[in-house]
Design an enzyme around this catalytic site. Sequence first.
Site, mmCIF file in Angstrom:
data_model
loop_
_atom_site.group_PDB
_atom_site.id
_atom_site.type_symbol
_atom_site.label_atom_id
_atom_site.label_comp_id
_atom_site.label_asym_id
_atom_site.label_seq_id
_atom_site.Cartn_x
_atom_site.Cartn_y
_atom_site.Cartn_z
ATOM 1 N N SER A 172 82.745 45.789 50.762
ATOM 2 C CA SER A 172 82.388 47.176 50.449
ATOM 3 C C SER A 172 81.507 47.251 49.211
ATOM 4 O O SER A 172 80.477 47.932 49.207
ATOM 5 C CB SER A 172 83.639 48.022 50.239
ATOM 6 O OG SER A 172 84.401 48.066 51.423
ATOM 7 N N GLY A 219 86.601 39.487 55.379
ATOM 8 C CA GLY A 219 88.023 39.767 55.432
ATOM 9 C C GLY A 219 88.404 40.938 54.539
ATOM 10 O O GLY A 219 87.589 41.438 53.749
ATOM 11 N N GLU A 240 83.216 62.702 55.211
ATOM 12 C CA GLU A 240 84.364 62.100 55.884
ATOM 13 C C GLU A 240 84.324 62.474 57.357
ATOM 14 O O GLU A 240 84.270 63.648 57.701
ATOM 15 C CB GLU A 240 85.660 62.574 55.230
ATOM 16 C CG GLU A 240 85.807 62.083 53.810
ATOM 17 C CD GLU A 240 87.107 62.516 53.150
ATOM 18 O OE1 GLU A 240 87.974 63.112 53.831
ATOM 19 O OE2 GLU A 240 87.248 62.253 51.946
ATOM 20 N N GLN A 283 84.972 53.433 42.643
ATOM 21 C CA GLN A 283 83.971 52.363 42.630
ATOM 22 C C GLN A 283 82.557 52.910 42.840
ATOM 23 O O GLN A 283 81.622 52.498 42.170
ATOM 24 C CB GLN A 283 84.313 51.341 43.726
ATOM 25 C CG GLN A 283 83.346 50.187 43.854
ATOM 26 C CD GLN A 283 83.834 49.196 44.885
ATOM 27 O OE1 GLN A 283 84.876 48.576 44.703
ATOM 28 N NE2 GLN A 283 83.097 49.048 45.979
ATOM 29 N N ARG A 284 82.413 53.850 43.752
ATOM 30 C CA ARG A 284 81.066 54.357 44.035
ATOM 31 C C ARG A 284 80.658 55.532 43.148
ATOM 32 O O ARG A 284 79.486 55.907 43.109
ATOM 33 C CB ARG A 284 80.912 54.706 45.503
ATOM 34 C CG ARG A 284 81.710 55.867 46.013
ATOM 35 C CD ARG A 284 81.459 56.079 47.507
ATOM 36 N NE ARG A 284 82.191 57.200 48.019
ATOM 37 C CZ ARG A 284 83.370 57.148 48.610
ATOM 38 N NH1 ARG A 284 83.967 55.984 48.773
ATOM 39 N NH2 ARG A 284 83.947 58.245 49.055
ATOM 40 N N HIS A 341 88.015 53.144 46.239
ATOM 41 C CA HIS A 341 86.644 53.152 46.750
ATOM 42 C C HIS A 341 85.843 54.308 46.147
ATOM 43 O O HIS A 341 84.680 54.142 45.790
ATOM 44 C CB HIS A 341 86.628 53.233 48.284
ATOM 45 C CG HIS A 341 86.868 51.926 48.948
ATOM 46 N ND1 HIS A 341 85.852 51.040 49.213
ATOM 47 C CD2 HIS A 341 87.995 51.347 49.410
ATOM 48 C CE1 HIS A 341 86.344 49.969 49.799
ATOM 49 N NE2 HIS A 341 87.648 50.131 49.934
ATOM 50 N N LYS A 342 86.470 55.474 46.043
ATOM 51 C CA LYS A 342 85.791 56.629 45.444
ATOM 52 C C LYS A 342 85.430 56.343 43.989
ATOM 53 O O LYS A 342 84.318 56.640 43.544
ATOM 54 C CB LYS A 342 86.672 57.881 45.531
ATOM 55 C CG LYS A 342 86.746 58.473 46.913
ATOM 56 C CD LYS A 342 87.632 59.711 46.914
ATOM 57 C CE LYS A 342 87.711 60.330 48.294
ATOM 58 N NZ LYS A 342 88.589 61.511 48.327
ATOM 59 N N LYS A 370 89.643 42.808 51.481
ATOM 60 C CA LYS A 370 89.531 42.516 50.048
ATOM 61 C C LYS A 370 88.568 41.356 49.759
ATOM 62 O O LYS A 370 88.683 40.675 48.754
ATOM 63 C CB LYS A 370 90.901 42.231 49.414
ATOM 64 C CG LYS A 370 91.823 43.429 49.426
ATOM 65 C CD LYS A 370 91.265 44.505 48.537
ATOM 66 C CE LYS A 370 92.154 45.722 48.498
ATOM 67 N NZ LYS A 370 91.472 46.876 47.960
#
EC number: 2.7.1.156
Length: 166
Positions: free
Chosen positions: A16, A10, A63, A54-55, A51-52, A12
């Site tokens: 990822s 789901g 992209e 985080q990684r 996300h950016k 959240k």
Amino acid sequence: MGFQALFIGGIKSGKSKNAETYTLKFAKQKPLYLATTEFFDDEMHERVQKHKDQRADKFETLEESLNLDNALQKQNKTVLVECVSMWINNMLYHNKTLEEMMTQLENISKQENDVIFVINDVSNSVISENKLVRKFVDINGIISQYIAQHSKEVFHVTAGISVKIK
């Protein structure tokens, strides 16, 4: 060839982050993060920035919101496709058909890349009164089944916990 893995859960759910960790452990060199999101509003920009962050610099980023098969054709490395559901959304927005989507996935399955996919599980809800939402949910389900069938491993993610189901 087939696909390496699918992470489904789901919104959240932590899919990822789990997929990123898996990809980094699996890849023999710096992997590619294929980002599919088109920016529609400020909130989407904020989500993408998280996300950016985080990684960090652990991935190369490319992209591409529509032509995944063409983008992956030029790569010779492990690829994390994030997120298939956003790609489906983009394809529908640009009046692309399920057949066009399936053709791209079939093309990707024939390539040499190890591909890890992330997709939202949108199947645990009531049937919407909105025709476009029903179409999206149906296509998302068909595509998630196709990717799962062609993946070596499939993980369901809930509350940040990844459970291998295949």
